[in-house]
Design a protein around this motif. Structure first.
Motif, PDB file in Angstrom:
ATOM      1  N   LEU A  47       0.843  -1.200   0.000  1.00 23.31           N
ATOM      2  CA  LEU A  47       0.000   0.000   0.000  1.00 23.31           C
ATOM      3  C   LEU A  47       0.878   1.249   0.000  1.00 23.31           C
ATOM      4  CD1 LEU A  47      -3.065   0.622   0.114  1.00 23.31           C
ATOM      5  CD2 LEU A  47      -2.827   0.887   2.578  1.00 23.31           C
ATOM      6  N   PHE A  48       0.542   2.176  -0.910  1.00 23.80           N
ATOM      7  CA  PHE A  48       1.274   3.444  -1.026  1.00 23.80           C
ATOM      8  C   PHE A  48       0.246   4.573  -1.109  1.00 23.80           C
ATOM      9  CE2 PHE A  48       3.674  -0.016  -2.855  1.00 23.80           C
ATOM     10  CZ  PHE A  48       4.887   0.083  -2.176  1.00 23.80           C
ATOM     11  N   ALA A  49      -0.289   4.898   0.053  1.00 21.63           N
ATOM     12  CA  ALA A  49      -1.390   5.865   0.137  1.00 21.63           C
ATOM     13  C   ALA A  49      -1.014   7.226  -0.437  1.00 21.63           C
ATOM     14  CB  ALA A  49      -1.831   6.012   1.594  1.00 21.63           C
ATOM     15  N   LYS A  50       0.261   7.581  -0.368  1.00 26.36           N
ATOM     16  CA  LYS A  50       0.697   8.891  -0.847  1.00 26.36           C
ATOM     17  C   LYS A  50       0.500   9.053  -2.348  1.00 26.36           C
ATOM     18  CE  LYS A  50       5.566   7.664  -1.715  1.00 26.36           C
ATOM     19  NZ  LYS A  50       5.378   6.220  -1.616  1.00 26.36           N
ATOM     20  N   ASN A  51       0.375   7.934  -3.064  1.00 26.38           N
ATOM     21  CA  ASN A  51       0.249   7.988  -4.525  1.00 26.38           C
ATOM     22  C   ASN A  51      -1.189   8.132  -5.010  1.00 26.38           C
ATOM     23  OD1 ASN A  51       3.006   7.670  -4.732  1.00 26.38           O
ATOM     24  ND2 ASN A  51       2.907   5.450  -5.025  1.00 26.38           N
ATOM     25  N   ILE A  52      -2.144   8.092  -4.105  1.00 28.85           N
ATOM     26  CA  ILE A  52      -3.541   8.163  -4.526  1.00 28.85           C
ATOM     27  C   ILE A  52      -3.808   9.506  -5.210  1.00 28.85           C
ATOM     28  CG2 ILE A  52      -4.553   9.167  -2.429  1.00 28.85           C
ATOM     29  CD1 ILE A  52      -6.794   7.011  -2.740  1.00 28.85           C
ATOM     30  N   GLY A  53      -4.535   9.466  -6.316  1.00 33.92           N
ATOM     31  CA  GLY A  53      -4.856  10.678  -7.069  1.00 33.92           C
ATOM     32  C   GLY A  53      -6.345  10.754  -7.346  1.00 33.92           C
ATOM     33  N   TYR A  69      -2.937 -10.807  -8.906  1.00 34.77           N
ATOM     34  CA  TYR A  69      -2.883  -9.683  -7.974  1.00 34.77           C
ATOM     35  C   TYR A  69      -3.826  -8.605  -8.489  1.00 34.77           C
ATOM     36  CZ  TYR A  69       1.113 -11.058  -5.067  1.00 34.77           C
ATOM     37  OH  TYR A  69       1.930 -11.690  -4.167  1.00 34.77           O
ATOM     38  N   THR A  70      -4.533  -7.964  -7.573  1.00 33.55           N
ATOM     39  CA  THR A  70      -5.340  -6.802  -7.917  1.00 33.55           C
ATOM     40  C   THR A  70      -4.457  -5.570  -7.753  1.00 33.55           C
ATOM     41  OG1 THR A  70      -7.372  -7.876  -7.170  1.00 33.55           O
ATOM     42  CG2 THR A  70      -7.399  -5.462  -7.339  1.00 33.55           C
ATOM     43  N   ILE A  71      -4.416  -4.740  -8.794  1.00 30.57           N
ATOM     44  CA  ILE A  71      -3.522  -3.575  -8.770  1.00 30.57           C
ATOM     45  C   ILE A  71      -4.332  -2.293  -8.957  1.00 30.57           C
ATOM     46  CG2 ILE A  71      -1.521  -2.471  -9.820  1.00 30.57           C
ATOM     47  CD1 ILE A  71      -0.531  -5.133 -10.698  1.00 30.57           C
ATOM     48  N   LEU A  72      -4.155  -1.386  -8.032  1.00 30.40           N
ATOM     49  CA  LEU A  72      -4.780  -0.068  -8.089  1.00 30.40           C
ATOM     50  C   LEU A  72      -3.688   0.924  -8.474  1.00 30.40           C
ATOM     51  CD1 LEU A  72      -7.438   1.575  -7.444  1.00 30.40           C
ATOM     52  CD2 LEU A  72      -6.459   1.945  -5.169  1.00 30.40           C
ATOM     53  N   THR A  73      -3.889   1.660  -9.554  1.00 30.75           N
ATOM     54  CA  THR A  73      -2.872   2.591 -10.031  1.00 30.75           C
ATOM     55  C   THR A  73      -3.441   3.992 -10.199  1.00 30.75           C
ATOM     56  OG1 THR A  73      -3.340   1.909 -12.320  1.00 30.75           O
ATOM     57  CG2 THR A  73      -1.479   0.863 -11.220  1.00 30.75           C
ATOM     58  N   ARG A  80       5.068   5.705 -14.307  1.00 35.41           N
ATOM     59  CA  ARG A  80       6.410   5.901 -13.743  1.00 35.41           C
ATOM     60  C   ARG A  80       6.316   5.936 -12.218  1.00 35.41           C
ATOM     61  NH1 ARG A  80       6.390   9.507 -18.306  1.00 35.41           N
ATOM     62  NH2 ARG A  80       5.838  11.255 -16.961  1.00 35.41           N
ATOM     63  N   LYS A  81       7.277   6.575 -11.574  1.00 32.84           N
ATOM     64  CA  LYS A  81       7.272   6.696 -10.125  1.00 32.84           C
ATOM     65  C   LYS A  81       5.967   7.329  -9.653  1.00 32.84           C
ATOM     66  CE  LYS A  81       9.822   6.357  -6.286  1.00 32.84           C
ATOM     67  NZ  LYS A  81      10.325   5.070  -5.798  1.00 32.84           N
ATOM     68  N   GLY A  82       5.357   6.740  -8.630  1.00 25.84           N
ATOM     69  CA  GLY A  82       4.098   7.264  -8.111  1.00 25.84           C
ATOM     70  C   GLY A  82       2.861   6.628  -8.714  1.00 25.84           C
ATOM     71  N   THR A  83       3.056   5.586  -9.542  1.00 24.60           N
ATOM     72  CA  THR A  83       1.915   4.949 -10.213  1.00 24.60           C
ATOM     73  C   THR A  83       1.173   3.972  -9.302  1.00 24.60           C
ATOM     74  OG1 THR A  83       2.867   5.175 -12.430  1.00 24.60           O
ATOM     75  CG2 THR A  83       1.236   3.427 -12.117  1.00 24.60           C
ATOM     76  N   ILE A  84       1.898   3.137  -8.568  1.00 26.87           N
ATOM     77  CA  ILE A  84       1.245   2.094  -7.770  1.00 26.87           C
ATOM     78  C   ILE A  84       0.647   2.684  -6.487  1.00 26.87           C
ATOM     79  CG2 ILE A  84       1.546  -0.074  -6.516  1.00 26.87           C
ATOM     80  CD1 ILE A  84       3.881  -0.722  -8.354  1.00 26.87           C
ATOM     81  N   TYR A 320       9.784  -5.676  -3.998  1.00 24.37           N
ATOM     82  CA  TYR A 320      10.589  -4.566  -3.487  1.00 24.37           C
ATOM     83  C   TYR A 320      11.185  -3.768  -4.645  1.00 24.37           C
ATOM     84  CZ  TYR A 320      14.892  -2.375  -1.749  1.00 24.37           C
ATOM     85  OH  TYR A 320      15.920  -1.485  -1.491  1.00 24.37           O
ATOM     86  N   ARG A 321      11.782  -4.472  -5.598  1.00 24.36           N
ATOM     87  CA  ARG A 321      12.375  -3.792  -6.763  1.00 24.36           C
ATOM     88  C   ARG A 321      11.316  -3.076  -7.595  1.00 24.36           C
ATOM     89  NH1 ARG A 321      15.348  -2.062  -8.807  1.00 24.36           N
ATOM     90  NH2 ARG A 321      16.304  -3.160 -10.530  1.00 24.36           N
ATOM     91  N   LEU A 322      10.191  -3.743  -7.777  1.00 26.91           N
ATOM     92  CA  LEU A 322       9.111  -3.158  -8.574  1.00 26.91           C
ATOM     93  C   LEU A 322       8.614  -1.862  -7.957  1.00 26.91           C
ATOM     94  CD1 LEU A 322       7.081  -3.699 -11.001  1.00 26.91           C
ATOM     95  CD2 LEU A 322       5.547  -4.636  -9.265  1.00 26.91           C
ATOM     96  N   THR A 323       8.382  -1.901  -6.662  1.00 28.42           N
ATOM     97  CA  THR A 323       7.810  -0.710  -6.008  1.00 28.42           C
ATOM     98  C   THR A 323       8.847   0.400  -5.834  1.00 28.42           C
ATOM     99  OG1 THR A 323       8.200  -1.769  -3.851  1.00 28.42           O
ATOM    100  CG2 THR A 323       6.001  -1.996  -4.817  1.00 28.42           C
ATOM    101  N   ASN A 324      10.136   0.050  -5.808  1.00 28.06           N
ATOM    102  CA  ASN A 324      11.168   1.076  -5.773  1.00 28.06           C
ATOM    103  C   ASN A 324      11.102   1.966  -7.024  1.00 28.06           C
ATOM    104  OD1 ASN A 324      12.416   0.804  -3.366  1.00 28.06           O
ATOM    105  ND2 ASN A 324      14.280  -0.144  -4.125  1.00 28.06           N
ATOM    106  N   ILE A 325      10.679   1.340  -8.113  1.00 28.10           N
ATOM    107  CA  ILE A 325      10.656   2.052  -9.402  1.00 28.10           C
ATOM    108  C   ILE A 325       9.312   2.717  -9.668  1.00 28.10           C
ATOM    109  CG2 ILE A 325      10.857   1.731 -11.909  1.00 28.10           C
ATOM    110  CD1 ILE A 325      12.720  -0.663 -11.225  1.00 28.10           C
ATOM    111  N   TYR A 326       8.224   2.030  -9.298  1.00 29.19           N
ATOM    112  CA  TYR A 326       6.896   2.498  -9.718  1.00 29.19           C
ATOM    113  C   TYR A 326       6.002   2.975  -8.585  1.00 29.19           C
ATOM    114  CZ  TYR A 326       8.186   0.274 -14.132  1.00 29.19           C
ATOM    115  OH  TYR A 326       8.825  -0.061 -15.294  1.00 29.19           O
ATOM    116  N   ALA A 327       6.476   2.947  -7.337  1.00 27.28           N
ATOM    117  CA  ALA A 327       5.616   3.382  -6.228  1.00 27.28           C
ATOM    118  C   ALA A 327       6.162   4.636  -5.554  1.00 27.28           C
ATOM    119  CB  ALA A 327       5.473   2.257  -5.212  1.00 27.28           C
TER     120      ALA A 327
END
Length: 327
Positions: A47-53, A69-73, A80-84, A320-327
């Protein structure tokens, strides 16, 4: 490696070590993976609440071994960064809702629009988690149903053609005659015509090649039902592509439903009923012409990224690697 989807094997080659060794060293010593605050529950949810738009998409994807997996973007992340915003193992509505509701209601209430497919669980998640958001059914999912119905009709005739050819071959064997398939003016046999027609039926006439135009003329002459189904599919696509007004879109879809009823195609009637059951969220498309294309594109990025981790069994490290790039 922390901020871009680099291949460990490519980087390792510069330093004369194996990709597996570099990846192991990165995981255990060079990165902060062991101190990652989401590591304990990463397999189940992120969960990356800061990315919600204000504009979101929700979809499902398979990470490995068919596990969904269910993905909310967030659309503002633009892949890019901030998508997940969230990734939750499975597609069960109750599980997904329980995770997303960890985001404060005040934040979730700011979401204006969410795009999704026609799955009931996705609709329930969107409705429960984002009470003020307009739900928009992805029009490409609607069009995909029509294309599948068209291909179903083509496949039905192809099986009939195969049976006819088998009968003719068996008859020739009994009469001790040489069997030779009849060819059409373009060199196709009937069976080949129906098999090779698959590709151009996905496309608009304007994008057909010369050989496809010739093949289509033969196909539609021999199988008028396929032409009728193709026209219905293209008309549905045209409604979404060329209509900008919600009321006009409603009227055009109503006319399309009538044509479907007159066609007598069972599969198209099923689509018609499906559209009727999702009328409001489908019509919401015409407000901003929003689709789930960004989610589909992001799913493709995830699968490509996953391919770099082939053979890596540690799903937490991959996430971890995925979210480092896209979260």
């Amino acid at each position: 490696m922390d901020s871009s989807p680099n291949d460990c094997n490519a980087i390792a080659s510069f330093y004369g070590v194996t990709g597996r060794n570099l990846q192991s060293q990165y995981k255990d010593f060079l990165s902060d993976f062991k101190a990652w605050d989401q590591k304990s529950h990463a397999k189940k949810w992120l969960l990356f609440a800061k990315n919600i738009g204000k504009y979101l998409s929700i979809d499902e994807t398979s990470l490995s071994n068919g596990e969904l997996y269910t993905i909310l973007t967030s659309k503002s992340g633009k892949g890019r960064k901030g998508t997940i915003v969230a990734m939750i193992a499975g597609t069960k509505a109750e599980t997904v809702i329980s995770v997303i509701e960890k985001i404060p209601l005040k934040q979730r209430s700011l979401v204006k629009e969410i795009t999704l497919d026609m799955a009931g669980n996705m609709g329930l998640i969107a409705r429960k988690c984002f009470p003020n958001a307009i739900r928009v059914t992805d029009r490409f999912h609607v069009q995909k149903l029509a294309i599948e119905a068209l291909q179903e009709i083509r496949i039905k005739y192809r099986w009939e053609a195969i049976d006819q050819e088998n009968d003719a071959m068996e008859k020739s064997k009994k009469s001790k005659e040489n069997f030779q398939s009849k060819t059409l003016s373009n060199g196709d046999t009937l069976k080949q015509l129906l098999a090779r027609s698959r590709y151009f039926l996905y496309k608009n006439k304007s994008k057909w090649t010369e050989s496809q135009i010739e093949r289509a003329a033969l196909l539609f002459e021999l199988y008028p039902d396929i032409q009728k189904a193709y026209n219905l599919t293209q008309e549905l696509r045209g409604i979404f592509e060329n209509t900008t007004d919600k009321i006009i879109g409603f009227a055009k879809l109503a006319k399309w439903h009538e044509k479907v009823n007159q066609s007598g195609f069972k599969s198209f009637n099923t689509i018609s009923r499906t559209i009727t059951n999702h009328y409001q969220t489908i019509l919401n498309y015409f407000d901003n012409r929003s689709t789930n294309a960004s989610a589909e594109s992001f799913n493709a990025k995830i699968k490509a990224f996953r391919a770099q981790f082939r053979g890596v069994r540690n799903i937490e490290f991959f996430l971890y690697r995925l979210t480092n790039i896209y979260a």
